[in-house]
Scaffold this motif. Structure first.
Motif, mmCIF file in Angstrom:
data_model
loop_
_atom_site.group_PDB
_atom_site.id
_atom_site.type_symbol
_atom_site.label_atom_id
_atom_site.label_comp_id
_atom_site.label_asym_id
_atom_site.label_seq_id
_atom_site.Cartn_x
_atom_site.Cartn_y
_atom_site.Cartn_z
ATOM 1 N N GLY A 68 70.033 50.280 50.038
ATOM 2 C CA GLY A 68 70.320 51.145 48.929
ATOM 3 C C GLY A 68 69.364 51.143 47.863
ATOM 4 N N LEU A 69 69.208 49.886 47.451
ATOM 5 C CA LEU A 69 68.215 49.505 46.379
ATOM 6 C C LEU A 69 66.902 50.125 46.686
ATOM 7 C CD1 LEU A 69 69.548 45.988 45.169
ATOM 8 C CD2 LEU A 69 69.734 48.369 43.959
ATOM 9 N N LEU A 70 66.323 49.569 47.769
ATOM 10 C CA LEU A 70 64.890 49.903 48.167
ATOM 11 C C LEU A 70 64.934 51.567 48.464
ATOM 12 C CD1 LEU A 70 64.017 47.149 50.702
ATOM 13 C CD2 LEU A 70 63.233 47.346 48.229
ATOM 14 N N ALA A 113 65.027 55.394 56.937
ATOM 15 C CA ALA A 113 65.347 53.973 56.585
ATOM 16 C C ALA A 113 66.066 53.598 55.286
ATOM 17 C CB ALA A 113 64.192 53.085 56.863
ATOM 18 N N SER A 114 65.591 54.529 54.426
ATOM 19 C CA SER A 114 65.807 54.203 52.932
ATOM 20 C C SER A 114 67.422 54.948 52.563
ATOM 21 C CB SER A 114 65.008 54.724 51.996
ATOM 22 O OG SER A 114 64.888 56.231 52.175
ATOM 23 N N ASN A 115 67.864 55.689 53.528
ATOM 24 C CA ASN A 115 68.989 56.160 53.345
ATOM 25 C C ASN A 115 70.240 55.280 54.048
ATOM 26 O OD1 ASN A 115 71.353 57.948 53.505
ATOM 27 N ND2 ASN A 115 70.352 59.934 54.080
ATOM 28 N N PRO A 116 71.139 54.476 53.085
ATOM 29 C CA PRO A 116 71.975 53.805 53.708
ATOM 30 C C PRO A 116 73.263 54.363 54.576
ATOM 31 C CG PRO A 116 72.104 54.136 51.426
ATOM 32 C CD PRO A 116 71.153 54.767 51.652
ATOM 33 N N GLY A 130 68.137 59.329 45.101
ATOM 34 C CA GLY A 130 67.779 58.133 44.971
ATOM 35 C C GLY A 130 68.659 57.291 43.960
ATOM 36 N N VAL A 131 68.821 57.857 42.920
ATOM 37 C CA VAL A 131 69.786 57.282 42.010
ATOM 38 C C VAL A 131 71.172 56.985 42.483
ATOM 39 C CG1 VAL A 131 71.135 57.781 39.731
ATOM 40 C CG2 VAL A 131 68.794 58.370 40.001
ATOM 41 N N SER A 132 71.686 57.922 43.302
ATOM 42 C CA SER A 132 73.027 57.827 44.073
ATOM 43 C C SER A 132 73.063 56.549 44.951
ATOM 44 C CB SER A 132 73.275 59.167 44.595
ATOM 45 O OG SER A 132 73.484 60.199 43.863
ATOM 46 N N PHE A 133 71.685 56.476 45.650
ATOM 47 C CA PHE A 133 71.882 55.331 46.495
ATOM 48 C C PHE A 133 71.670 53.920 45.914
ATOM 49 C CE2 PHE A 133 69.508 57.980 49.815
ATOM 50 C CZ PHE A 133 70.743 58.620 50.390
ATOM 51 N N PHE A 134 71.173 53.943 44.859
ATOM 52 C CA PHE A 134 70.876 52.873 43.977
ATOM 53 C C PHE A 134 72.088 52.620 43.382
ATOM 54 C CE2 PHE A 134 69.161 50.166 40.291
ATOM 55 C CZ PHE A 134 68.260 49.672 40.783
ATOM 56 N N ALA A 135 72.859 53.517 42.611
ATOM 57 C CA ALA A 135 74.310 53.304 41.978
ATOM 58 C C ALA A 135 75.073 52.651 43.037
ATOM 59 C CB ALA A 135 74.887 54.364 41.369
ATOM 60 N N ALA A 136 75.133 53.160 44.236
ATOM 61 C CA ALA A 136 76.118 52.579 45.157
ATOM 62 C C ALA A 136 75.843 51.411 45.482
ATOM 63 C CB ALA A 136 76.134 53.646 46.232
ATOM 64 N N SER A 137 74.707 50.792 45.479
ATOM 65 C CA SER A 137 74.111 49.477 45.803
ATOM 66 C C SER A 137 74.707 48.581 44.911
ATOM 67 C CB SER A 137 72.653 49.394 46.029
ATOM 68 O OG SER A 137 72.481 50.165 47.182
ATOM 69 N N LEU A 138 74.565 49.024 43.480
ATOM 70 C CA LEU A 138 74.841 47.983 42.309
ATOM 71 C C LEU A 138 76.491 47.917 42.437
ATOM 72 C CD1 LEU A 138 72.979 49.705 39.422
ATOM 73 C CD2 LEU A 138 72.403 47.447 40.705
ATOM 74 N N ARG A 139 77.218 48.950 42.965
ATOM 75 C CA ARG A 139 78.631 48.552 42.922
ATOM 76 C C ARG A 139 78.778 47.393 43.835
ATOM 77 N NH1 ARG A 139 79.179 54.203 42.755
ATOM 78 N NH2 ARG A 139 79.348 54.577 44.982
#
Length: 211
Positions: free
Chosen positions: A74-76, A121-124, A199-208
């Motif tokens: 998610g972050l990457l 690959a970047s899509n969790p 991208g922001v959505s994936f990043f935010a989900a990973s931060l959780r």
């Protein structure tokens, strides 16, 4: 075995037609480089799916659904999608786009193949789908017909991906002559905004997961 193929084809279409980073990128590249874009991007996508099918078949699926894997992907993935989105906006700002495919920047076919791999690959959610739903379908196919059942499942799935994204690419490339440059720029900015949002959505989900 035909039933497995058709089931895989239908499930594949149900996922392929949903809007996402792959769809957004395919539309953008089809506007720039024409009908070949969908085939090239989907080819990279199905190559990664082949790797995942092999890994899941060998038992790696359980590791792909761990919190650590979800966080890293998610972050990457978030960073990559935001980078691609801002890159598209930069092209519009610097007036580096054109409706004439001959005057647009040349892009090697390999880069679109690679993009298909990277975007997938970047899509969790793509990885999670294959580790949960894909795993069940693969095991069911194997239980019914062995390795040939798995092959039938994979072929049905990739046909849905390739045919859908190729159709989108042809449709976009055929209709781009009806679009003027101002509308074209608006479309590119809108597509870029979508990539940044994903991208922001994936990043935010990973931060959780981290918090």
């Amino acid at each position: 075995m035909i039933a497995i193929f058709l089931k895989s084809l239908i499930i594949g279409y149900s996922g392929a037609v949903m809007p996402g980073p792959m769809f957004t990128y395919t539309v953008d590249k089809s506007l720039h480089h024409g009908a070949k874009s969908g085939l090239l991007v989907s080819a990279g996508h199905v190559f990664l799916e082949l790797i995942l099918v092999i890994l899941i078949y060998l038992g790696a699926g359980k590791y792909l659904t761990t919190d650590t894997a979800k966080t890293i992907i998610g972050l990457l993935g978030g960073i990559i999608l935001v980078y691609l989105g801002f890159g598209m906006m930069k092209e519009v700002y610097l007036n580096q786009i054109s409706l004439d495919p001959k005057s647009s920047k040349d892009e090697k076919q390999g880069s679109m193949l690679l993009a298909g791999i990277v975007l997938s690959a970047s899509n969790p959610y793509f990885i999670i789908w294959w580790s949960v739903v894909g795993l069940a379908l693969i095991m069911n196919a194997y239980a019914s017909f062995g390795i040939m059942g798995v092959l039938a499942f994979y072929i049905g799935h990739i046909i849905s991906d390739i045919s859908w994204f190729s159709f989108v690419s042809v449709l976009v490339s055929r209709t781009r002559s009806l679009i003027n440059l101002k509308v074209y720029k608006v479309i590119i900015v809108a597509l870029a905004a979508c990539l940044i949002f994903f991208g922001v959505s994936f990043f935010a989900a990973s931060l959780r997961y981290i918090l």
